[in-house]
Design a protein around this motif. Structure first.
Motif, PDB file in Angstrom:
ATOM      1  N   SER A  35      63.765  32.532  35.898  1.00 56.03           N
ATOM      2  CA  SER A  35      63.710  33.987  35.640  1.00 56.03           C
ATOM      3  C   SER A  35      63.932  34.786  36.919  1.00 56.03           C
ATOM      4  CB  SER A  35      62.333  34.396  35.112  1.00 56.03           C
ATOM      5  OG  SER A  35      62.112  33.818  33.888  1.00 56.03           O
ATOM      6  N   SER A  36      63.614  34.179  38.060  1.00 61.25           N
ATOM      7  CA  SER A  36      63.752  34.936  39.306  1.00 61.25           C
ATOM      8  C   SER A  36      65.199  34.983  39.792  1.00 61.25           C
ATOM      9  CB  SER A  36      62.846  34.341  40.392  1.00 61.25           C
ATOM     10  OG  SER A  36      63.352  33.083  40.755  1.00 61.25           O
ATOM     11  N   VAL A  37      66.074  34.224  39.145  1.00 64.76           N
ATOM     12  CA  VAL A  37      67.473  34.217  39.589  1.00 64.76           C
ATOM     13  C   VAL A  37      68.446  34.648  38.472  1.00 64.76           C
ATOM     14  CG1 VAL A  37      67.756  31.737  39.148  1.00 64.76           C
ATOM     15  CG2 VAL A  37      69.169  32.814  40.830  1.00 64.76           C
ATOM     16  N   ALA A  38      68.068  34.414  37.210  1.00 65.14           N
ATOM     17  CA  ALA A  38      68.959  34.768  36.089  1.00 65.14           C
ATOM     18  C   ALA A  38      68.904  36.269  35.819  1.00 65.14           C
ATOM     19  CB  ALA A  38      68.514  34.008  34.830  1.00 65.14           C
ATOM     20  N   SER A  39      69.928  36.785  35.111  1.00 63.69           N
ATOM     21  CA  SER A  39      69.884  38.209  34.734  1.00 63.69           C
ATOM     22  C   SER A  39      69.228  38.386  33.370  1.00 63.69           C
ATOM     23  CB  SER A  39      71.289  38.815  34.726  1.00 63.69           C
ATOM     24  OG  SER A  39      72.078  38.166  33.752  1.00 63.69           O
TER      25      SER A  39
END
Ligand code: NDP
Length: 292
Positions: free
Chosen positions: A253-257
């Motif tokens: 979640s910290s990297v995906a949009s």
């Protein structure tokens, strides 16, 4: 980046509400109640839960259902006889054989025996062939659920690179087939990966949209995801009484949009699509089941 949550539960609920109205309209104009027949063989606890959920979802949508609960020792020919009876039962519009089947039964033989017009899971070779040719009859439930999630959350698929992790007949292959077709929420360039794929992380990191369907809890980690990618997690893995997806949700979640949760992502969509297929099957088969 903190990913936007793609809320499958909410999207599925609104589809089911719309569907309820469509079922009522169909019933009013034809006097036919769409009906799903489910076949459950043996005592597998997960299968029992899935079938119960499908039964309840049918009832809420105004779709009739019947469940044939059979002993795990049933023979293949007894099971084929039941499918043949349901194939010719004009009050039954959709037939679902809950998998897995016990070892003495050949799954392919049984799935092939369901008449294509009642094949609401889209497993029959005729229906899969039609899907491959871009002229589908039924769309397979989980892949269709993924496509609708992408559409309803305004993810642009056209021209993107979609990487699918997993090549099963039920999820990986058909979702790839659907997203590569010409059409809305499609037109993607698709790569399907599996256990023999080399440089898996290189592959997954090149995805604009990553679809994980491998059945390994939290397999997809942050390093495997391109910043800004959309991540769809099909996996359902029971670990110590908890349901985990195939994606390590917090770190990805910290990297995906955008990302789907487990539970509450793809799972609820699968059932909504099954209900849609059952209504469609009833429409296809004409108006035979008159209410007296
Ligand atoms: P399968 O076990 O049939 O297929 C798994 C696929 O993942 C195979 O193609 C396998 O490759 C591949 N794979 C396994 N390990 C790796 C690895 N280390 N690297 C790369 N690829 C790998 O699973 P399903 O497609 O039936 O299900 C996948 C997941 O989705 C499960 O968790 C299942 O519970 C869930 N599911 C959820 C649904 C829903 O409604 N949300 C519906 C259906 C399934 P190979 O072919 O080489 O063995």
């Amino acid at each position: 980046m903190t990913a936007r949550l793609i809320d499958g539960k909410a999207i599925a609920a609104s589809i089911r509400e719309r569907l309820k109205n469509s079922v009522a309209e169909f019933q009013n104009s034809t006097n036919v109640t769409p009906k799903l027949a489910a076949i459950l063989v043996g005592e597998d606890p997960a299968s029992q839960v899935y079938v119960r959920n499908k039964e309840q979802a049918c009832a809420k949508a105004g779709i009739a259902s019947e469940v044939h609960r059979l002993s795990g020792t049933i023979t293949q020919s007894e099971l084929l006889d039941l499918v043949a009876r349901l194939n010719s039962d004009k009050t039954v519009h959709g037939i679902l054989v809950q998998l897995p089947l016990p070892k003495q039964i050949n799954e392919t033989t049984v799935l092939d025996s369901v008449t294509p017009l009642k094949d609401v899971d889209c497993f029959h070779p005729e229906n899969v062939g039609r899907l491959a040719q871009g002229r589908p009859r039924f769309l397979p439930c989980t892949p269709h659920g993924v496509q609708v999630l992408l559409r309803e959350s305004n993810v642009n698929v056209d021209g993107t690179h979609v990487v699918v992790l997993g090549r099963s007949e039920i999820v990986g292959k058909p979702v790839g087939l659907m997203l590569v077709q010409k059409g809305e929420t499609a037109n993607a360039t698709v790569t399907i990966c599996h256990s023999r794929t080399r440089n898996l992380t290189e592959m997954t990191r090149s995805a604009d949209i990553l679809i994980a369907a491998i059945g390994k809890p939290e397999f997809v980690t942050r390093e495997m995801v391109k910043p800004g990618a959309v991540v769809i997690d099909v996996g359902i893995n029971r670990v110590e009484d908890k349901l985990l997806g195939d994606v390590a949700f917090d770190e990805v979640s910290s990297v995906a949009s955008a990302i789907t949760p487990v539970p509450g992502g793809v799972g609820p969509m699968t059932i909504a699509m099954l209900l849609e297929n059952t209504l469609m099957a009833a429409k296809l088969q004409g108006t035979v089941n008159k209410i007296t």
